[in-house]
Design a protein around this motif. Structure first.
Motif, PDB file in Angstrom:
ATOM      1  N   GLY A 126       0.812  -1.209   0.000  1.00 22.80           N
ATOM      2  CA  GLY A 126       0.000   0.000   0.000  1.00 22.80           C
ATOM      3  C   GLY A 126       0.842   1.253   0.000  1.00 22.80           C
ATOM      4  N   CYS A 127       0.184   2.395   0.227  1.00 20.76           N
ATOM      5  CA  CYS A 127       0.927   3.650   0.349  1.00 20.76           C
ATOM      6  C   CYS A 127       0.192   4.571   1.305  1.00 20.76           C
ATOM      7  CB  CYS A 127       1.110   4.305  -1.016  1.00 20.76           C
ATOM      8  SG  CYS A 127      -0.379   4.995  -1.698  1.00 20.76           S
ATOM      9  N   ARG A 128       0.942   5.497   1.885  1.00 20.85           N
ATOM     10  CA  ARG A 128       0.327   6.487   2.769  1.00 20.85           C
ATOM     11  C   ARG A 128       1.049   7.809   2.565  1.00 20.85           C
ATOM     12  NH1 ARG A 128       3.303   3.287   7.389  1.00 20.85           N
ATOM     13  NH2 ARG A 128       5.174   4.557   7.535  1.00 20.85           N
ATOM     14  N   GLN A 129       0.391   8.878   2.954  1.00 19.74           N
ATOM     15  CA  GLN A 129       0.996  10.209   2.815  1.00 19.74           C
ATOM     16  C   GLN A 129       1.705  10.560   4.114  1.00 19.74           C
ATOM     17  OE1 GLN A 129       1.112  11.974  -0.058  1.00 19.74           O
ATOM     18  NE2 GLN A 129       0.090  10.183  -0.918  1.00 19.74           N
ATOM     19  N   LEU A 130       2.936  11.067   3.992  1.00 16.74           N
ATOM     20  CA  LEU A 130       3.683  11.462   5.183  1.00 16.74           C
ATOM     21  C   LEU A 130       4.399  12.767   4.853  1.00 16.74           C
ATOM     22  CD1 LEU A 130       4.474  10.188   8.024  1.00 16.74           C
ATOM     23  CD2 LEU A 130       6.638   9.608   6.922  1.00 16.74           C
ATOM     24  N   ASP A 131       4.019  13.842   5.524  1.00 13.32           N
ATOM     25  CA  ASP A 131       4.618  15.167   5.291  1.00 13.32           C
ATOM     26  C   ASP A 131       4.660  15.512   3.800  1.00 13.32           C
ATOM     27  OD1 ASP A 131       5.048  15.266   8.022  1.00 13.32           O
ATOM     28  OD2 ASP A 131       7.059  14.401   7.851  1.00 13.32           O
ATOM     29  N   GLY A 132       3.551  15.301   3.121  1.00 12.87           N
ATOM     30  CA  GLY A 132       3.456  15.676   1.705  1.00 12.87           C
ATOM     31  C   GLY A 132       4.162  14.714   0.757  1.00 12.87           C
ATOM     32  N   GLU A 133       4.662  13.611   1.278  1.00 16.61           N
ATOM     33  CA  GLU A 133       5.395  12.659   0.440  1.00 16.61           C
ATOM     34  C   GLU A 133       4.621  11.341   0.429  1.00 16.61           C
ATOM     35  OE1 GLU A 133      10.208  11.944   0.369  1.00 16.61           O
ATOM     36  OE2 GLU A 133       9.167  11.928   2.259  1.00 16.61           O
ATOM     37  N   THR A 134       4.695  10.606  -0.710  1.00 20.01           N
ATOM     38  CA  THR A 134       4.043   9.294  -0.738  1.00 20.01           C
ATOM     39  C   THR A 134       5.030   8.250  -0.251  1.00 20.01           C
ATOM     40  OG1 THR A 134       2.774  10.005  -2.647  1.00 20.01           O
ATOM     41  CG2 THR A 134       2.831   7.636  -2.217  1.00 20.01           C
ATOM     42  N   VAL A 135       4.599   7.495   0.762  1.00 14.10           N
ATOM     43  CA  VAL A 135       5.443   6.413   1.282  1.00 14.10           C
ATOM     44  C   VAL A 135       4.784   5.090   0.883  1.00 14.10           C
ATOM     45  CG1 VAL A 135       6.363   5.309   3.362  1.00 14.10           C
ATOM     46  CG2 VAL A 135       6.234   7.802   3.233  1.00 14.10           C
ATOM     47  N   PHE A 136       5.486   4.303   0.090  1.00 14.95           N
ATOM     48  CA  PHE A 136       4.983   2.974  -0.289  1.00 14.95           C
ATOM     49  C   PHE A 136       5.410   1.991   0.790  1.00 14.95           C
ATOM     50  CE2 PHE A 136       5.517   5.420  -4.104  1.00 14.95           C
ATOM     51  CZ  PHE A 136       4.348   5.165  -4.791  1.00 14.95           C
ATOM     52  N   TYR A 137       4.599   0.976   1.021  1.00 16.05           N
ATOM     53  CA  TYR A 137       5.015  -0.004   2.037  1.00 16.05           C
ATOM     54  C   TYR A 137       4.619  -1.424   1.651  1.00 16.05           C
ATOM     55  CZ  TYR A 137       0.200   0.218   3.704  1.00 16.05           C
ATOM     56  OH  TYR A 137      -1.172   0.180   3.770  1.00 16.05           O
ATOM     57  N   ILE A 138       5.416  -2.363   2.154  1.00 12.56           N
ATOM     58  CA  ILE A 138       5.101  -3.792   2.033  1.00 12.56           C
ATOM     59  C   ILE A 138       5.130  -4.328   3.457  1.00 12.56           C
ATOM     60  CG2 ILE A 138       5.923  -6.027   1.160  1.00 12.56           C
ATOM     61  CD1 ILE A 138       6.749  -4.625  -1.330  1.00 12.56           C
ATOM     62  N   LEU A 139       3.962  -4.705   3.918  1.00 11.92           N
ATOM     63  CA  LEU A 139       3.818  -5.129   5.315  1.00 11.92           C
ATOM     64  C   LEU A 139       3.634  -6.644   5.363  1.00 11.92           C
ATOM     65  CD1 LEU A 139       1.316  -3.448   7.758  1.00 11.92           C
ATOM     66  CD2 LEU A 139       1.162  -5.893   7.343  1.00 11.92           C
ATOM     67  N   ASP A 140       4.327  -7.309   6.279  1.00 14.21           N
ATOM     68  CA  ASP A 140       4.086  -8.746   6.455  1.00 14.21           C
ATOM     69  C   ASP A 140       3.851  -9.036   7.929  1.00 14.21           C
ATOM     70  OD1 ASP A 140       6.568  -9.776   7.870  1.00 14.21           O
ATOM     71  OD2 ASP A 140       7.543  -8.928   6.103  1.00 14.21           O
ATOM     72  N   ASN A 141       3.230 -10.179   8.210  1.00 14.87           N
ATOM     73  CA  ASN A 141       3.032 -10.549   9.618  1.00 14.87           C
ATOM     74  C   ASN A 141       3.949 -11.731   9.976  1.00 14.87           C
ATOM     75  OD1 ASN A 141       1.650 -12.445   8.161  1.00 14.87           O
ATOM     76  ND2 ASN A 141      -0.175 -12.468   9.447  1.00 14.87           N
ATOM     77  N   GLY A 142       5.178 -11.682   9.436  1.00 19.22           N
ATOM     78  CA  GLY A 142       6.159 -12.746   9.665  1.00 19.22           C
ATOM     79  C   GLY A 142       6.979 -12.551  10.925  1.00 19.22           C
ATOM     80  N   ILE A 143       8.253 -12.982  10.862  1.00 21.23           N
ATOM     81  CA  ILE A 143       9.063 -13.097  12.087  1.00 21.23           C
ATOM     82  C   ILE A 143       9.505 -11.762  12.677  1.00 21.23           C
ATOM     83  CG2 ILE A 143       9.911 -15.401  11.442  1.00 21.23           C
ATOM     84  CD1 ILE A 143      12.600 -14.125  10.728  1.00 21.23           C
ATOM     85  N   GLY A 144       9.415 -10.660  11.900  1.00 21.06           N
ATOM     86  CA  GLY A 144       9.795  -9.358  12.432  1.00 21.06           C
ATOM     87  C   GLY A 144      11.310  -9.192  12.514  1.00 21.06           C
ATOM     88  N   ILE A 145      11.746  -7.980  12.845  1.00 22.33           N
ATOM     89  CA  ILE A 145      13.186  -7.690  12.922  1.00 22.33           C
ATOM     90  C   ILE A 145      13.444  -6.858  14.174  1.00 22.33           C
ATOM     91  CG2 ILE A 145      15.160  -6.590  11.756  1.00 22.33           C
ATOM     92  CD1 ILE A 145      13.517  -6.919   9.131  1.00 22.33           C
ATOM     93  N   ASP A 146      14.361  -7.319  14.990  1.00 18.66           N
ATOM     94  CA  ASP A 146      14.713  -6.606  16.206  1.00 18.66           C
ATOM     95  C   ASP A 146      15.195  -5.185  15.857  1.00 18.66           C
ATOM     96  OD1 ASP A 146      15.588  -7.476  19.226  1.00 18.66           O
ATOM     97  OD2 ASP A 146      16.835  -5.860  18.400  1.00 18.66           O
TER      98      ASP A 146
END
Ligand code: ADP
Length: 207
Positions: A126-146
């Protein structure tokens, strides 16, 4: 190279003593170390080319690149029965389409690979707006990262679990491609077990 040198030493001794079983085993170790080295060199070469060989940016709907990338990685996604959600508000971007496809293939492949035994595996693009900029993201519900490793993983040959297949070059290539486009990339994760969200910015075109 150190493995190859070491086993060449053993090979010499085993030939002198006539131990053919060990000679065969030594050769197998040398062959596999040479193959690994070849893979690393190919990936390094690929990394070194990115700054120079860039196709002219084209105006492309981001969703089209996502769907192309999903075609390539669909094997792992289907095998693990991963549910994939693509947001319907993805904008048009002005990018080297082939390179951004590589970025997405890499991030999606990692999202699938580091899912481990998640009972309800899910990836969201997906994507979201952050301070006038488009931020694309790929989200997973896997093992995560410390959090303490979150910067490190974008470095060359950095991998957190040496036993998982891979060379630790993928994210270094991804970072380079995004930076060549004038964007930034980072990861957000609450830590082990809580999934990861890889975020990046890219030039977007008016659509
Ligand atoms: P690799 O070839 O090891 O996958 P990458 O450069 O693609 O190399 O990734 C570096 C390391 O970052 C991986 O070894 C893994 O530990 C971690 N990593 C990457 N993506 C994810 C993810 N989606 N979830 C958890 N860990 C990840």
């Amino acid at each position: 190279l150190i493995t190859i040198q070491g086993f060449l030493g053993f090979l010499e001794k085993d030939i002198v003593s006539g131990n053919l079983v060990r000679v065969t085993a030594d050769c197998a170790r040398i062959t596999s170390a040479a193959a690994k080295m070849q893979q690393l060199l190919n990936e390094l070469l690929e990394l070194s080319r990115i700054g120079r060989l860039i196709n002219p940016p084209e105006k492309t709907p981001f969703e089209e690149i996502v769907r192309d990338a999903l075609d390539t990685v669909s094997g792992r996604m289907n095998a693990k029965q991963i549910q994939i959600e693509i947001a319907d508000n993805l904008p048009t971007v002005t990018v080297d389409r082939q390179r951004i496809r590589e970025v997405l293939e890499n991030l999606l492949d990692n999202a699938g690979k580091y899912m481990e035994d998640q009972a309800d595996p899910r990836i969201e693009i997906g994507c979201r707006q952050l301070d006038g900029e488009t931020v694309f993201y790929i989200l997973d519900n896997g093992i995560g990262i410390d959090p303490s490793y979150q910067n490190k993983i974008f470095g060359l040959f950095e991998k957190l679990n040496p036993s998982v297949e891979g060379t630790g070059v993928g994210l270094a290539i991804v970072k380079r491609i995004i930076e060549v486009h004038g964007g930034r990339i980072w990861v957000e994760s609450q830590g082990t077990g809580s999934g990861s969200t890889f975020c990046f910015t890219l030039p977007t075109a008016i659509h």
